[in-house]
Enzyme design. Structure first.
Site, PDB file in Angstrom:
ATOM      1  N   GLY A  29       0.821  -1.203   0.000  1.00  0.00           N
ATOM      2  CA  GLY A  29       0.000   0.000   0.000  1.00  0.00           C
ATOM      3  C   GLY A  29       0.853   1.249   0.000  1.00  0.00           C
ATOM      4  N   SER A  30       0.197   2.395  -0.021  1.00  0.00           N
ATOM      5  CA  SER A  30       0.922   3.657  -0.167  1.00  0.00           C
ATOM      6  C   SER A  30       1.826   3.953   1.025  1.00  0.00           C
ATOM      7  CB  SER A  30      -0.074   4.809  -0.364  1.00  0.00           C
ATOM      8  OG  SER A  30      -0.965   4.910   0.734  1.00  0.00           O
ATOM      9  N   ASP A  80       3.633  -2.205   8.349  1.00  0.00           N
ATOM     10  CA  ASP A  80       2.594  -2.098   7.330  1.00  0.00           C
ATOM     11  C   ASP A  80       1.600  -1.020   7.734  1.00  0.00           C
ATOM     12  OD1 ASP A  80       1.160  -2.631   5.046  1.00  0.00           O
ATOM     13  OD2 ASP A  80       0.644  -4.693   5.574  1.00  0.00           O
ATOM     14  N   GLY A  94      -6.432  -4.703   3.913  1.00  0.00           N
ATOM     15  CA  GLY A  94      -6.812  -5.412   2.700  1.00  0.00           C
ATOM     16  C   GLY A  94      -7.384  -4.544   1.607  1.00  0.00           C
ATOM     17  N   GLY A  95      -7.307  -3.213   1.785  1.00  0.00           N
ATOM     18  CA  GLY A  95      -7.762  -2.338   0.712  1.00  0.00           C
ATOM     19  C   GLY A  95      -6.995  -2.577  -0.578  1.00  0.00           C
ATOM     20  N   GLY A  96      -5.739  -2.994  -0.434  1.00  0.00           N
ATOM     21  CA  GLY A  96      -4.923  -3.315  -1.602  1.00  0.00           C
ATOM     22  C   GLY A  96      -5.013  -4.771  -2.016  1.00  0.00           C
ATOM     23  N   GLU A 102      -0.295 -10.420   4.133  1.00  0.00           N
ATOM     24  CA  GLU A 102       0.080  -9.469   5.181  1.00  0.00           C
ATOM     25  C   GLU A 102      -0.122 -10.086   6.566  1.00  0.00           C
ATOM     26  OE1 GLU A 102      -1.008  -5.266   2.887  1.00  0.00           O
ATOM     27  OE2 GLU A 102      -2.516  -6.268   4.117  1.00  0.00           O
ATOM     28  N   LYS A 120      -7.118   7.393   9.684  1.00  0.00           N
ATOM     29  CA  LYS A 120      -7.436   5.963   9.762  1.00  0.00           C
ATOM     30  C   LYS A 120      -7.911   5.534  11.153  1.00  0.00           C
ATOM     31  CE  LYS A 120      -6.219   5.569   5.520  1.00  0.00           C
ATOM     32  NZ  LYS A 120      -5.104   4.770   5.029  1.00  0.00           N
TER      33      LYS A 120
END
Length: 217
Positions: A29-30, A80, A94-96, A102, A120
């Site tokens: 992720g970003s 992460d 799990g957005g990605g 993970e 978040k």
């Protein structure tokens, strides 16, 4: 300070937790990408394992040695991001679409450090749809079982995980008992794993705010 600046701030701070000789787990992720870049800038003698192909590719492009997770016995540090962090430090990830791998790395790590910006943080999990990875032949059956638990379920279109499976995104009104729901969903036929990460596995959360870094544990 905007959200990207906050992500960079906590990513750079988390990179300071790594040391020579360690096995370091890389998220997806970003925010995790900012961590990988910050880690590479430190030029440490480390080996990394990644939760996705794209994180491995980024790490290797920056000169970081990587191994497949199955070839590593222990992970010293796993860093992460997260899509949601509750007041009790339960997570939705799990957005990605990488939450299964993970979780495998996070639960094997000596230390699991979560890095997020303050957008978040939430009182209870549930605003972000919960991703559920499952085998394709169980899609219809799994969707019905998840709806029976009270979720509004949608198939993530044109998406397959690195393991080759589809994801159902499940919107719950609120998740009052994350560990219990995590277990119930994972017992549904065909489910590989879902995006709830129970608080017992989280060592510390680093939160980027306008005032700097806030540490939660």
């Amino acid at each position: 300070m905007d959200s990207e600046e906050k992500k960079k701030l906590v990513a750079e701070e988390a990179s300071k937790l790594a040391d020579d000789g360690q096995i370091v787990g890389l998220g997806t992720g970003s925010t995790a990408s900012y961590f990988i870049k910050a880690l590479a800038s430190r030029n440490l003698d480390i080996t990394c394992v990644s939760s996705s192909k794209r994180s491995s590719e980024l790490a290797e492009s920056l000169g970081i040695k990587t191994l497949e997770p199955e070839n590593v016995e222990k992970i010293d540090l796993y860093v992460d991001g997260a899509d949601e962090v509750s007041k009790d430090l339960d997570l939705i990830k799990g957005g990605g679409g990488a939450h299964t791998l993970e979780k495998n790395l996070a639960y094997r790590a000596e230390r699991f450090i979560v890095i997020v910006d303050d957008s978040k943080l939430t009182h209870l999990l549930g605003d972000f749809p919960l991703p559920v990875e499952l085998r394709e032949e169980f899609l219809d059956e799994g969707k019905k079982a998840l709806e029976a638990l009270g979720a509004k379920v949608t198939l993530r279109e044109n998406f397959k995980t690195d393991l080759g499976n589809p994801i159902l995104d499940c919107k719950f009104s609120a998740i009052l008992k994350p560990a219990e729901l995590e277990r119930i969903i994972n017992n549904i036929d065909g489910v590989i794993d879902n995006g709830i990460f129970s608080k017992e596995k989280v060592s510390e959360v680093l939160v980027g705010t306008d005032e700097g870094i806030k540490r939660l544990s």
